[in-house]
Design an enzyme around this catalytic site. Structure first.
Site, PDB file in Angstrom:
ATOM      1  N   GLN A 265      -1.997  -8.563  -4.124  1.00 41.93           N
ATOM      2  CA  GLN A 265      -1.869  -7.500  -5.127  1.00 41.93           C
ATOM      3  C   GLN A 265      -1.233  -8.039  -6.405  1.00 41.93           C
ATOM      4  O   GLN A 265      -1.703  -7.761  -7.524  1.00 41.93           O
ATOM      5  CB  GLN A 265      -1.022  -6.373  -4.544  1.00 41.93           C
ATOM      6  CG  GLN A 265      -0.608  -5.314  -5.554  1.00 41.93           C
ATOM      7  CD  GLN A 265       0.090  -4.155  -4.887  1.00 41.93           C
ATOM      8  OE1 GLN A 265      -0.561  -3.317  -4.297  1.00 41.93           O
ATOM      9  NE2 GLN A 265       1.412  -4.107  -4.968  1.00 41.93           N
TER      10      GLN A 265
ATOM     11  N   HIS B  52      11.959  -2.127  -1.665  1.00 48.36           N
ATOM     12  CA  HIS B  52      11.795  -1.434  -2.947  1.00 48.36           C
ATOM     13  C   HIS B  52      13.100  -1.468  -3.759  1.00 48.36           C
ATOM     14  O   HIS B  52      13.086  -1.646  -4.976  1.00 48.36           O
ATOM     15  CB  HIS B  52      11.438   0.037  -2.718  1.00 48.36           C
ATOM     16  CG  HIS B  52      10.151   0.266  -1.987  1.00 48.36           C
ATOM     17  ND1 HIS B  52      10.102   0.826  -0.728  1.00 48.36           N
ATOM     18  CD2 HIS B  52       8.860   0.036  -2.337  1.00 48.36           C
ATOM     19  CE1 HIS B  52       8.849   0.925  -0.339  1.00 48.36           C
ATOM     20  NE2 HIS B  52       8.070   0.455  -1.283  1.00 48.36           N
TER      21      HIS B  52
HETATM   22  P1  AMP Z   1       4.490   0.058  -1.829  1.00 45.33           P
HETATM   23  O1  AMP Z   1       5.346   1.276  -1.932  1.00 45.33           O
HETATM   24  O2  AMP Z   1       4.295  -0.440  -0.442  1.00 45.33           O
HETATM   25  O3  AMP Z   1       3.217   0.165  -2.631  1.00 45.33           O
HETATM   26  O4  AMP Z   1       5.316  -1.102  -2.529  1.00 45.33           O
HETATM   27  C1  AMP Z   1       5.785  -0.960  -3.847  1.00 45.33           C
HETATM   28  C2  AMP Z   1       6.276  -2.296  -4.332  1.00 45.33           C
HETATM   29  O5  AMP Z   1       7.325  -2.749  -3.475  1.00 45.33           O
HETATM   30  C3  AMP Z   1       5.180  -3.382  -4.296  1.00 45.33           C
HETATM   31  O6  AMP Z   1       5.318  -4.198  -5.455  1.00 45.33           O
HETATM   32  C4  AMP Z   1       5.508  -4.134  -3.048  1.00 45.33           C
HETATM   33  O7  AMP Z   1       5.069  -5.483  -3.076  1.00 45.33           O
HETATM   34  C5  AMP Z   1       7.021  -4.050  -3.047  1.00 45.33           C
HETATM   35  N1  AMP Z   1       7.534  -4.254  -1.683  1.00 45.33           N
HETATM   36  C6  AMP Z   1       7.208  -3.565  -0.565  1.00 45.33           C
HETATM   37  N2  AMP Z   1       7.834  -4.086   0.506  1.00 45.33           N
HETATM   38  C7  AMP Z   1       8.567  -5.130   0.052  1.00 45.33           C
HETATM   39  C8  AMP Z   1       9.425  -6.085   0.667  1.00 45.33           C
HETATM   40  N3  AMP Z   1       9.667  -6.068   1.965  1.00 45.33           N
HETATM   41  N4  AMP Z   1       9.998  -7.021  -0.123  1.00 45.33           N
HETATM   42  C9  AMP Z   1       9.765  -7.070  -1.458  1.00 45.33           C
HETATM   43  N5  AMP Z   1       8.971  -6.188  -2.100  1.00 45.33           N
HETATM   44  C10 AMP Z   1       8.371  -5.240  -1.357  1.00 45.33           C
END
Ligand code: AMP
Length: 282
Positions: free
Chosen positions: A153, A34
């Protein structure tokens, strides 16, 4: 940094900033993945633009109630991280302030949502599209930043903005990994130490398929079997939810793999579901 919990308070406060306005939607339990999106957003916003990070565990995108209940929530730490990484506005609403009790309108995506996570999580991407469009409407960003870890997504959101003429530019950021290759995820904290040590095999499986493809193998079946064998060599009971090889744009099955494609998987360790993917050139 300002913390806003009421949707109605957003527009007035956001008027204080010059353009551009960059949005980073998250469900919290922030980690380095994030924070990489936040750094990217800060770069895009420059000194005078505005970075908005949203912290909202969106109930309408969870198909399993126990997953929603167990989703990690670390609000205080998240706010601290936002403050130290140059976020201007944190929007952290309560579910009650985002959904009316009789809400009856949602966004439905009916093609890219079908394979991968959509096949086993009915309604998930409609929930994602609906909350993301609501966040776009509330914050009116120039650009929104998403991770490629959630490849499907990202594809679904790009399709939504295209098909509904949503005036927001969508940026994708590469997946951030732990040193052992495991894709960073808020769900990793729910793995036992043994599962955590086993889980990098997900990445190894995708890398094995990738390298076979680079060496000339184009049969989707063979590439999937190479990846499947690495995951099934687990001693920690990892179970494949899906493992698919799809055209990178249409997310339709592709065989032979002679156009840009992705190999993507979801693997369960008990109730913890981890996803990862890798792009294959044509
Ligand atoms: P989430 O809180 O899991 O809904 O993720 C929020 C955003 O962070 C989304 O756009 C995810 O794709 C991105 N995200 C989560 N984990 C990672 C990661 N390891 N690398 C890059 N982006 C991430």
């Amino acid at each position: 940094m300002k913390i806003i919990t009421q949707p109605a308070d957003l527009p007035g406060f956001l008027k204080n900033f010059s353009a551009p306005r960059i949005l980073v939607p998250t469900m919290g339990a922030l980690h380095e993945g994030h924070l990489t999106l936040v750094r990217h957003a800060r770069q895009l916003a420059g000194d005078s633009g505005c970075v908005i990070l949203t912290l909202f565990v969106n109930p309408t995108q969870f198909d399993r109630p126990e997953d929603l209940k167990r989703y990690p929530r670390t609000l205080e730490n998240d706010i601290h991280l936002c403050e130290s990484h140059g976020v201007d506005v944190v929007f952290a609403p309560e579910p009650g302030s985002m959904y009316q009790p009789d809400h009856s309108v949602s966004v439905v995506e009916s093609a890219l949502s079908h394979p991968l996570c959509g096949a086993t999580r009915p309604g998930h991407f409609d929930g994602v599209c609906t909350i993301v469009l609501k966040l776009f409407n509330l914050t009116q960003p120039d650009t929104a930043v998403f991770g490629k870890k959630d490849y499907q997504q990202l594809a679904v959101i790009r399709r939504m903005t295209r098909d509904l003429n949503v005036p927001v530019h969508i940026e994708g950021v590469e997946t951030i990994r732990e040193p052992n290759g495991l894709a960073m995820s808020s769900r990793n904290t729910r793995l036992t130490p043994k599962q955590h040590a086993d889980a990098p095999r997900i990445r190894r499986a995708l890398l094995a398929a990738h390298s076979a493809h680079e060496n000339g193998e184009t049969s989707a079946q063979t590439l999937l079997e190479i990846a499947r064998q690495e995951i099934m060599a687990t001693r920690e009971g990892a179970e494949i939810d899906y493992l698919e090889l799809l055209d990178a744009d249409s997310l339709q099955a592709i065989d032979p793999v002679t156009a840009p494609a992705i190999i993507a998987t979801a693997v369960f360790y008990d109730t913890v579901r981890l996803i990862d993917n890798m792009e294959l050139t044509g």
